[in-house]
Design an enzyme around this catalytic site. Sequence first.
Site, PDB file in Angstrom:
ATOM      1  N   ASP A   1      41.906 -28.050 -34.207  1.00 27.93           N
ATOM      2  CA  ASP A   1      41.581 -27.813 -35.613  1.00 27.93           C
ATOM      3  C   ASP A   1      40.058 -27.814 -35.731  1.00 27.93           C
ATOM      4  OD1 ASP A   1      41.813 -27.891 -38.562  1.00 27.93           O
ATOM      5  OD2 ASP A   1      41.162 -29.969 -38.335  1.00 27.93           O
TER       6      ASP A   1
ATOM      7  N   ASP B   1      37.887 -27.981 -39.152  1.00 31.27           N
ATOM      8  CA  ASP B   1      37.252 -28.779 -40.204  1.00 31.27           C
ATOM      9  C   ASP B   1      37.491 -30.267 -40.014  1.00 31.27           C
ATOM     10  OD1 ASP B   1      36.552 -26.348 -41.256  1.00 31.27           O
ATOM     11  OD2 ASP B   1      38.059 -26.359 -42.838  1.00 31.27           O
TER      12      ASP B   1
END
Length: 316
Positions: A69, A71
């Site tokens: 991922d 963010d």
Amino acid sequence: MAALRWLTPRRRSATARSVLAGEASAEAARKSAEAAETAETAETAQEADSGAEPEFPVHGDDRAAAFFDLDNTVMQGAAIFHFGRGLYKRKFFETRDLARFAWQQAWFRLAGFEDPEHMQDARDSALSIVKGHRVSELKSIGEEIYDEYMAERIWPGTRALAQAHLDAGQKVWLVTAAPVEIAQVIARRLGLTGALGTVAESVGGVYTGRLVGEPLHGPAKAEAVRALAAAESLDLSRCAAYSDSHNDIPMLSLVGHPYAINPDSKLRKHARELEWRLRDYRTGRKAAKVGIPAAAGVGAVAGGTAAAIALHRRRR
């Protein structure tokens, strides 16, 4: 590779939209990675540790890969907010829109997890802003924005984890709700294989202001990883995934080696219950650890400490 199959009609159901978004992102990621391999020869990764090979990641396992991922896992804050800041600097929109972006980014930094309403508002704003612009233009601007706002926000500790997989000869992919063009820029700058991201519709190289499917978020990320794994002949039980958010539990649950990085409270609780690996680079404290890869070693710990010092200095 076998061609990805697309579901129609696009809006038949939420599940169908998730599958469509996931497969669209996987196809874009594969094309980008193939183009990068054709354009240049990859440099040999420098060995991170001169000692014995770690148990994980397994060197030479070409059926394993890692999915990160973006963010708050790889980068502090949200990529789409940094992107919005860069577009404002280039007069893509007005001051009132920047204020909204700034508020959303401040909230994200303080809360440490994604709020669906904030993320939806940011996506809608970004789509309206880029409508009518050429894809090539946004890609070029994305390169500049990375240097201006994103490069200094990469978590060194997470980057060390990604490098461990690269050193083991494995492919490493970003998986994010950010626009795929921006995600690809970040992946390339970090030396990763490629990126799966939200695919904005374009006709003749010009953005229409609509998405292909839905944002790559939650279940759609899991669909994208599953589609890419099938196309790349990966064994998901031998793959790893890394995220900070409980929204990514579907993706984390797909793989044999899930990691909670800078986790929100819900993911931390879930990870502890299932004895998933945890790392937290947001402060100097040590997170609970279960089977942390040896290759991350001193580099990951030092990276986390450096990030904590940098944050402390900025807050003074």
